[in-house]
Design an enzyme around this catalytic site. Structure first.
Site, PDB file in Angstrom:
ATOM      1  N   LYS A  77      45.367  41.201  37.998  1.00 42.38           N
ATOM      2  CA  LYS A  77      46.579  40.893  37.223  1.00 42.38           C
ATOM      3  C   LYS A  77      46.750  39.415  36.868  1.00 42.38           C
ATOM      4  O   LYS A  77      47.855  38.962  36.586  1.00 42.38           O
ATOM      5  CB  LYS A  77      47.866  41.399  37.907  1.00 42.38           C
ATOM      6  CG  LYS A  77      47.814  42.788  38.446  1.00 42.38           C
ATOM      7  CD  LYS A  77      47.135  43.764  37.555  1.00 42.38           C
ATOM      8  CE  LYS A  77      47.948  44.231  36.368  1.00 42.38           C
ATOM      9  NZ  LYS A  77      47.167  45.259  35.603  1.00 42.38           N
ATOM     10  N   THR A 113      42.774  39.209  33.311  1.00 38.62           N
ATOM     11  CA  THR A 113      41.415  39.738  33.109  1.00 38.62           C
ATOM     12  C   THR A 113      41.226  40.315  31.717  1.00 38.62           C
ATOM     13  O   THR A 113      40.279  39.973  30.995  1.00 38.62           O
ATOM     14  CB  THR A 113      41.151  40.886  34.122  1.00 38.62           C
ATOM     15  OG1 THR A 113      41.881  40.669  35.308  1.00 38.62           O
ATOM     16  CG2 THR A 113      39.685  41.072  34.371  1.00 38.62           C
ATOM     17  N   LYS A 164      32.886  42.520  34.492  1.00 34.46           N
ATOM     18  CA  LYS A 164      34.181  42.198  35.109  1.00 34.46           C
ATOM     19  C   LYS A 164      34.105  42.376  36.627  1.00 34.46           C
ATOM     20  O   LYS A 164      33.534  43.350  37.110  1.00 34.46           O
ATOM     21  CB  LYS A 164      35.256  43.136  34.527  1.00 34.46           C
ATOM     22  CG  LYS A 164      36.522  43.237  35.382  1.00 34.46           C
ATOM     23  CD  LYS A 164      37.552  44.213  34.803  1.00 34.46           C
ATOM     24  CE  LYS A 164      38.609  44.558  35.838  1.00 34.46           C
ATOM     25  NZ  LYS A 164      39.692  45.423  35.320  1.00 34.46           N
ATOM     26  N   HIS A 217      36.725  41.712  40.369  1.00 34.49           N
ATOM     27  CA  HIS A 217      37.884  41.139  41.069  1.00 34.49           C
ATOM     28  C   HIS A 217      37.469  40.598  42.434  1.00 34.49           C
ATOM     29  O   HIS A 217      38.318  40.290  43.267  1.00 34.49           O
ATOM     30  CB  HIS A 217      38.969  42.204  41.280  1.00 34.49           C
ATOM     31  CG  HIS A 217      39.730  42.579  40.052  1.00 34.49           C
ATOM     32  ND1 HIS A 217      40.141  41.668  39.114  1.00 34.49           N
ATOM     33  CD2 HIS A 217      40.189  43.791  39.612  1.00 34.49           C
ATOM     34  CE1 HIS A 217      40.803  42.286  38.151  1.00 34.49           C
ATOM     35  NE2 HIS A 217      40.840  43.566  38.425  1.00 34.49           N
ATOM     36  N   SER A 254      53.359  40.934  38.831  1.00 34.99           N
ATOM     37  CA  SER A 254      52.541  41.779  37.957  1.00 34.99           C
ATOM     38  C   SER A 254      51.810  42.851  38.772  1.00 34.99           C
ATOM     39  O   SER A 254      51.758  44.024  38.398  1.00 34.99           O
ATOM     40  CB  SER A 254      51.551  40.905  37.183  1.00 34.99           C
ATOM     41  OG  SER A 254      50.798  41.691  36.300  1.00 34.99           O
ATOM     42  N   LYS A 257      54.822  42.476  30.368  1.00 30.33           N
ATOM     43  CA  LYS A 257      55.626  41.387  29.776  1.00 30.33           C
ATOM     44  C   LYS A 257      54.764  40.246  29.250  1.00 30.33           C
ATOM     45  O   LYS A 257      55.101  39.637  28.246  1.00 30.33           O
ATOM     46  CB  LYS A 257      56.608  40.823  30.801  1.00 30.33           C
ATOM     47  CG  LYS A 257      57.834  41.662  31.011  1.00 30.33           C
ATOM     48  CD  LYS A 257      58.930  40.838  31.653  1.00 30.33           C
ATOM     49  CE  LYS A 257      60.219  41.629  31.756  1.00 30.33           C
ATOM     50  NZ  LYS A 257      61.235  40.881  32.536  1.00 30.33           N
TER      51      LYS A 257
HETATM   52  S1  PPS Z   1      43.725  43.998  35.704  1.00 29.13           S
HETATM   53  O1  PPS Z   1      44.208  45.385  35.955  1.00 29.13           O
HETATM   54  O2  PPS Z   1      43.576  43.254  36.961  1.00 29.13           O
HETATM   55  O3  PPS Z   1      42.538  43.948  34.878  1.00 29.13           O
HETATM   56  O4  PPS Z   1      44.947  43.324  34.918  1.00 29.13           O
HETATM   57  P1  PPS Z   1      44.895  41.927  34.150  1.00 29.13           P
HETATM   58  O5  PPS Z   1      44.408  42.162  32.779  1.00 29.13           O
HETATM   59  O6  PPS Z   1      44.220  40.902  34.976  1.00 29.13           O
HETATM   60  O7  PPS Z   1      46.428  41.504  34.131  1.00 29.13           O
HETATM   61  C1  PPS Z   1      47.422  42.171  33.398  1.00 29.13           C
HETATM   62  C2  PPS Z   1      48.506  41.155  33.162  1.00 29.13           C
HETATM   63  O8  PPS Z   1      48.084  40.272  32.110  1.00 29.13           O
HETATM   64  C3  PPS Z   1      48.998  40.373  31.035  1.00 29.13           C
HETATM   65  N1  PPS Z   1      48.310  40.224  29.756  1.00 29.13           N
HETATM   66  C4  PPS Z   1      48.596  39.262  28.869  1.00 29.13           C
HETATM   67  N2  PPS Z   1      49.459  38.227  28.927  1.00 29.13           N
HETATM   68  C5  PPS Z   1      49.540  37.439  27.835  1.00 29.13           C
HETATM   69  N3  PPS Z   1      48.808  37.622  26.718  1.00 29.13           N
HETATM   70  C6  PPS Z   1      47.918  38.628  26.628  1.00 29.13           C
HETATM   71  N4  PPS Z   1      47.210  38.806  25.527  1.00 29.13           N
HETATM   72  C7  PPS Z   1      47.780  39.501  27.747  1.00 29.13           C
HETATM   73  N5  PPS Z   1      47.025  40.596  28.009  1.00 29.13           N
HETATM   74  C8  PPS Z   1      47.352  41.023  29.228  1.00 29.13           C
HETATM   75  C9  PPS Z   1      49.612  41.747  31.204  1.00 29.13           C
HETATM   76  O9  PPS Z   1      50.802  41.878  30.462  1.00 29.13           O
HETATM   77  C10 PPS Z   1      49.827  41.780  32.703  1.00 29.13           C
HETATM   78  O10 PPS Z   1      50.838  40.866  33.116  1.00 29.13           O
HETATM   79  P2  PPS Z   1      52.377  41.280  33.320  1.00 29.13           P
HETATM   80  O11 PPS Z   1      53.041  40.057  33.867  1.00 29.13           O
HETATM   81  O12 PPS Z   1      52.416  42.406  34.287  1.00 29.13           O
HETATM   82  O13 PPS Z   1      52.902  41.626  31.976  1.00 29.13           O
END
Ligand code: PPS
Length: 293
Positions: free
Chosen positions: A42, A45, A103, A105, A135, A255
């Site tokens: 989260k 990624t 990918k 983690h 998150s 979000k």
């Molecule tokens: S995972 O399941 O570990 O692969 O998830 P990961 O992609 O690492 O994290 C998901 C969070 O990243 C936010 N996210 C983004 N934020 C801003 N811009 C973009 N383009 C974007 N894409 C993914 C996603 O909303 C999750 O954060 P939160 O705070 O829960 O919204």
């Protein structure tokens, strides 16, 4: 579907179906030219995955819609449940031609040594602990492929003790930080990406040795905004069945902000968290921002 439990792998809490097949992951053979996208869960990624795929494709939008992000860039240690792909991550990767983008983690110390033997590049992205915890909490509620997070209070306690998937956040971000100059590692911050995506995407392109024109750079930034990725079925994880991810509980693209932690932490939780954070992070010069100007 019954939710998995956590089992330790070399002292790090891991999803049980990954822990049971750890030897498969440990013995994975990286090859020269492989690129690893490494994150604590989260931390951003999917965002980096999409940006990297766009850059590697020469900003070919249609090509980047060839499949969901988890099929385009495979999750190496995913060894179980057979839902995200019909096969285990390492098996899919073994059949892919070089160069591969992968990918993970995993904390630094658990990454298969073949990545370092082959001098592979790594993009690591870190996110401030409080937003990362929030998150993760919401993801745990909707993701049936990990243990129940419980209440926010319960989850926060577990986050602080490190009894969560992939272990303590503190060790993860500092573990990768400490070795960033020993290997070819681009260490990024979620908050920097939010603050100035043009600057950060340009750094990623340079690291990949795929420099972009000004127009391409703008295009990558536009296509990888939170809104675009939230509305794109190839990046928003809605292609997985509800038995795995239930977006009605909380959407995967939730979000995408810096500072949402303010809507979750009580004053008492914040005080305890900050005190504990200071102790755990005392020995590092790694600094993360939990708000933007
Ligand atoms: S995972 O399941 O570990 O692969 O998830 P990961 O992609 O690492 O994290 C998901 C969070 O990243 C936010 N996210 C983004 N934020 C801003 N811009 C973009 N383009 C974007 N894409 C993914 C996603 O909303 C999750 O954060 P939160 O705070 O829960 O919204």
């Amino acid at each position: 579907m019954e939710r998995p439990k956590l089992l330790p792998v070399h002292g790090v809490a891991m999803l049980d179906f990954i822990a049971r097949e750890w030897s498969l992951v440990e013995s994975f053979k990286a090859r020269p030219g492989d690129l690893l996208i490494a994150t604590y869960p989260k931390a951003g990624t999917t965002w980096i995955q999409e940006i990297v795929d766009l850059i590697q494709s020469g900003v070919d939008v249609e090509h980047c819609k060839r499949g969901p992000v988890y099929e385009r860039i495979v999750f190496m240690e995913w060894t179980g449940l057979n839902v995200m792909t019909s096969r285990k991550g390492v098996e899919v990767l073994n059949d892919l031609p070089s160069p591969r983008t992968i990918k993970t983690h995993l904390p630094y110390q658990l990454v298969p040594p073949s990545f370092w033997d082959n001098d592979c590049k790594v993009i690591y992205i870190a996110r401030n602990a409080k937003d990362n915890a929030v998150s993760n909490f919401h993801f745990g509620r909707m993701n049936k492929m990990e243990p129940e997070p419980g209440t926010w209070e319960e989850y926060l306690h577990r986050f602080m003790t490190g009894n969560v998937c992939f272990g303590p956040w503190y060790d993860h971000v500092t573990g990768w930080w400490n070795v960033r100059e020993q290997h070819r590692i681009l260490y990024l911050f979620y908050e920097d990406m939010k603050e100035d995506p043009m600057r950060e995407v340009s750094r990623i392109a340079d690291f990949l040795e795929r420099p972009l024109s000004e127009q391409q750079l703008r295009e990558v930034v536009k296509l990888s905004t939170f809104t675009m990725m939230r509305d794109n079925p190839m990046t928003n994880y809605t292609t997985l069945p509800t038995e795995c991810l239930d977006h009605s509980v909380s959407p995967f693209m939730r979000k995408g902000e810096v500072g949402d932690w303010r809507n979750h932490f009580s004053a008492a939780q914040l005080e305890a968290f900050e005190q504990d954070y200071k102790e755990k992070m005392a020995g590092t010069d790694l600094r993360l921002r939990d708000s933007l100007p």
